[in-house]
Design a protein around this motif. Structure first.
Motif, PDB file in Angstrom:
ATOM      1  N   THR A  36     -10.972   2.597   2.486  1.00 54.02           N
ATOM      2  CA  THR A  36     -11.149   1.489   2.609  1.00 54.02           C
ATOM      3  C   THR A  36     -11.698   0.752   3.651  1.00 54.02           C
ATOM      4  OG1 THR A  36     -10.649   3.166   5.636  1.00 54.02           O
ATOM      5  CG2 THR A  36      -8.355   2.419   4.586  1.00 54.02           C
ATOM      6  N   ARG A  40       1.095  -0.768   0.008  1.00 50.99           N
ATOM      7  CA  ARG A  40       0.293  -0.066   0.053  1.00 50.99           C
ATOM      8  C   ARG A  40       1.064   0.836  -0.285  1.00 50.99           C
ATOM      9  NH1 ARG A  40      -2.695   1.331   4.315  1.00 50.99           N
ATOM     10  NH2 ARG A  40      -4.813   2.665   2.944  1.00 50.99           N
ATOM     11  N   GLU A  87      -9.974  -1.812  -0.959  1.00 49.26           N
ATOM     12  CA  GLU A  87      -9.407  -2.468  -0.051  1.00 49.26           C
ATOM     13  C   GLU A  87     -10.390  -3.813   1.117  1.00 49.26           C
ATOM     14  OE1 GLU A  87      -6.464  -0.201   1.246  1.00 49.26           O
ATOM     15  OE2 GLU A  87      -6.169   0.483  -0.434  1.00 49.26           O
TER      16      GLU A  87
END
Length: 597
Positions: free
Chosen positions: A466, A144, A490
């Protein structure tokens, strides 16, 4: 081979390919670290798994077409809008200057280390210039890194494969035909190959435009039409000029996703699944052709070659490619620590080494095992160290959650502000102009894009997101959009719970996990705000306001844990509670920041 032997070989190859990927996922390591040794061991123990026995002369062209499908999928994921400024400058330098430096230095080092002829060394150097999205992508997903750095490395990995494939083909023909083709003829051959590949890609893109935009094929038939077009165009280009099908595949993917205006997100899961299976099959098959005997006198020298490529060549390439750009020192160093070799290197070595041996090129028998060792060494090294290196260089995206809240009601804006006060930097999207204006006035970052684009994940900037939370009054939209978006971010996708008496069109309301308590629907929040409720954030340990409802827990490290219908995360010291606090009936609620009221 008998029919039974073929069936055993094919079945075992598929089982090992998928099983290795499952094991790698369980161990949280790149799949190549498992695939290559498993294929090597299987090839040494079981004769039936050797693809040269299973497929014969069909193995090499099948590998070429399989790699074309992989590169088409990689092209679908490339956004031309992000290739600009210094990012574009770095990528172009990596593709041209980087390839030349790697080829030259790799060739010079390979001859004395491996004890091969200069012709074989030049071939090895050409093979090892490639990296590839199939190895870079999974590593970057695990590490990431910051967005700009990820763009640079993904673009390099996706575009260097066809460049390296063509370079390998040109060098192969030069080595076989003569002992040294002139620079002018080599450059001319490269341009001709590039021209054939680009022309094939353009024709393939026009074909797909007719199929997908004019005939308006549905999702299933349109997806299979893409697969057929890619294979057909790549095969035709390879017939006209060897390895040009790789360029055509990338050009087709770029055109479909960036020029033709075709919505490919719904079709991507098919290609991603297919690519995952193809990768497993290719690595198991190719590594099965490497015999233990061939590694006896190549292993240590090939490790030395890998060390030179990792510690000397790649840092030099990164320094030259990033000089004069606005990349930070940490970003430049990480570019210098990310060049794993992948499927194109293995496929090129497998394709050309046997022919070079047949033509009597000294040391040609060492090309495939040496490439195998370099692939294993680089993937293992980068896979085990990239995350630590990225953290020490300070190029990892912040670990704090960055949720996307879909909806623009006052309580949703208050929720975004409460989350921001606790750490997570929430992003918001709404299709209503008035709500978008309120979001902007509240100082919350607004995601761009239209209604359908946000539902499909293409309009909003989802890189770094996220988790997505659908909080609109439209229960059908929440469920449908959550279903479409699942797997594209994600983290997880959640939605507000629909009223128990309602009946959804999404079988029923299956998209995304339902948030909050069983009765906490949009109507519940709306009524609560009419009665003066507010969303607030407060540390764990203090007295809770009477009648308050827990919505989220913000962990000490910035992670965000939502309360769902089925689970209430336990709090820990240092956490922050995000609460819906009841107000006095009749007071009403404003759109101001909940934590500050």
């Amino acid at each position: 081979m008998t029919t039974n032997e073929v069936l055993i070989g094919l079945g075992l190859t598929v089982v090992l390919a998928v099983g290795s990927q499952i094991l790698a996922r369980s161990l949280r390591i790149p799949a190549l670290i498992v695939l290559l040794p498993v294929g090597f061991a299987a090839g040494a123990l079981v004769d039936e798994i050797n693809p040269e026995r299973l497929l014969g002369e069909a193995f090499s062209p099948l590998v070429s077409l399989a790699v074309a499908v992989i590169l088409y999928d990689a092209g679908l994921g490339l956004d031309l809008a992000k290739l600009k400024g210094h990012t574009r400058r770095v990528v172009v330098r990596l593709l041209w200057t980087g390839v030349l430096i790697t080829w030259l230095l790799g060739s010079l080092v390979a001859a004395p280390l491996l004890g091969v002829s200069q012709q074989a060394a030049v071939m090895i150097g050409a093979i090892l210039v490639v990296s590839g999205p199939t190895v870079v992508g999974p590593l970057l997903a695990f590490v990431r890194p910051k967005d700009r750095l990820q763009h640079v490395l993904v673009w390099e990995g996706s575009l260097i494969d066809p460049v390296g494939g063509i370079l390998g083909a040109l060098v192969f023909h030069a080595v076989v035909a003569t002992t040294g083709r002139s620079v002018v003829s080599g450059a001319a051959g490269f341009l001709v190959s590039a021209g054939v590949g680009v022309a094939g890609g353009v024709l393939g893109a026009l074909l797909l435009w007719g199929l997908l935009r004019v005939l308006r094929l549905g999702e299933m038939l349109g997806t299979t039409a893409q697969l057929a077009a890619v294979i057909a165009v790549a095969a035709l280009c390879d017939v006209l000029r060897e390895d040009t099908g790789l360029i055509a595949a990338v050009v087709m993917g770029l055109a479909v996703s960036n020029v033709l205006g075709v919505d490919v997100r719904a079709r991507r899961p098919f290609f991603e699944t297919l690519v995952s299976l193809i990768l497993g099959l290719l690595f198991i098959s190719i590594s099965a052709t490497v015999t233990p005997h061939s590694l006896l006198h190549v292993g240590l020298p090939a490790l030395g070659l890998a060390a030179v490529l990792v510690l000397l060549v790649r840092p030099l390439v990164a320094a030259v490619s990033t000089i004069g750009t606005d990349l930070t020192r940490g970003e430049r160093c990480f570019v210098g620590w990310m060049a794993p070799r992948g499927i194109v290197a293995a496929a090129t070595a497998s394709t050309f080494s046997a022919d070079l041996v047949a033509n009597g090129i000294g040391g040609a028998s060492k090309i495939l095992p040496a490439t195998f060792v370099v692939i294993v060494a680089t993937v293992t090294l980068y896979g085990l160290t990239a995350s630590t290196v990225a953290r020490r260089l300070g190029v990892v995206r912040p670990s704090r959650s960055r949720p996307l809240l879909v909806g623009g009601d006052p309580w949703v804006i208050d929720l975004a502000l409460a989350l921001r006060s606790a750490g997570p930097q929430a992003l918001m999207w709404s299709g209503d102009d008035q709500q978008r204006e309120r979001i902007t006035q509240a100082g919350v970052e607004l995601a761009p894009g239209g209604l359908l684009a946000s539902a499909s994940g293409e309009g909003a900037e989802l890189e770094g997101i996220t988790g997505v939370f659908f909080l609109t009054a439209e229960n059908h939209f929440n469920a449908l959009a959550a279903t479409v978006l699942s797997g594209s971010v994600e983290g997880e996708v959640h939605r507000l719970r629909a009223p128990q008496e309602s009946h959804g069109v999404v079988a029923p309301f299956i998209g995304g996990e339902a948030l909050f308590g069983a009765d906490m629907t949009w109507s519940y929040f709306s009524r609560s705000y009419e009665d003066g409720a507010a969303v607030r954030a407060q540390p764990v340990g203090g007295a809770l306001p009477p009648g308050s409802d827990l919505l989220f827990l913000v962990r000490l490290d910035g992670r965000l844990d939502p309360v769902t219908v089925d689970a209430r995360p336990p709090s820990q010291p240092g956490d922050t509670l995000v609460l819906l606090v009841p107000g006095e009936p009749g007071h009403g609620a404003s759109a101001g920041p909940g934590p500050d009221r």
